[in-house]
Design a protein around this motif. Sequence first.
Motif, short mmCIF file in Angstrom:
data_model
loop_
_atom_site.label_atom_id
_atom_site.label_comp_id
_atom_site.label_asym_id
_atom_site.label_seq_id
_atom_site.Cartn_x
_atom_site.Cartn_y
_atom_site.Cartn_z
N ILE A 188 -31.62 -0.30 17.53
CA ILE A 188 -32.32 0.40 16.45
C ILE A 188 -31.50 0.34 15.17
O ILE A 188 -32.04 0.11 14.08
N ALA A 189 -30.20 0.54 15.28
CA ALA A 189 -29.33 0.47 14.10
C ALA A 189 -29.39 -0.92 13.47
O ALA A 189 -29.43 -1.05 12.24
N THR A 190 -29.44 -1.95 14.30
CA THR A 190 -29.55 -3.31 13.78
C THR A 190 -30.88 -3.52 13.08
O THR A 190 -30.94 -4.14 12.01
N ALA B 222 -31.60 -4.58 9.23
CA ALA B 222 -32.50 -5.68 8.89
C ALA B 222 -33.53 -5.23 7.86
O ALA B 222 -33.87 -5.98 6.94
N LEU B 223 -34.02 -4.01 8.00
CA LEU B 223 -35.01 -3.50 7.06
C LEU B 223 -34.41 -3.23 5.68
O LEU B 223 -35.12 -3.28 4.68
N GLU B 224 -33.12 -2.94 5.63
CA GLU B 224 -32.47 -2.80 4.33
C GLU B 224 -32.48 -4.14 3.60
O GLU B 224 -32.63 -4.19 2.38
N LEU B 225 -32.34 -5.22 4.35
CA LEU B 225 -32.34 -6.56 3.75
C LEU B 225 -33.75 -7.06 3.48
O LEU B 225 -33.97 -7.80 2.52
N VAL C 41 -40.08 -6.46 12.32
CA VAL C 41 -38.93 -5.59 12.58
C VAL C 41 -39.41 -4.15 12.78
O VAL C 41 -38.95 -3.47 13.70
N TYR C 42 -40.34 -3.71 11.95
CA TYR C 42 -40.89 -2.36 12.13
C TYR C 42 -41.53 -2.23 13.50
O TYR C 42 -41.33 -1.23 14.20
N ASN C 43 -42.30 -3.24 13.89
CA ASN C 43 -42.97 -3.19 15.19
C ASN C 43 -41.96 -3.12 16.33
O ASN C 43 -42.10 -2.32 17.26
#
Length: 64
Positions: free
Chosen positions: A11-13, A17-20, A27-29
């Motif tokens: 989840i942290a990864t 990824a969503l920050e990038l 990724v959300y899914n």
Amino acid sequence: MEKQGQIEPAIATYRQALELDPKNATVYNNMTNLLAIQGEASEAISVYQQAIHLNPKNASATWE
């Protein structure tokens, strides 16, 4: 990571990824599924809605 039972690091990864790439519906899914496994229903629903919002025709945006 998630296949090894390391859900929290996965989840942290996904969050990194969503920050990038904050518009990555996949990724959300993926994160939604892990949050659901952890019992974080409220956050999972919110993240799931974001995945659908970004790509409403995404057949992989499913609740498992």
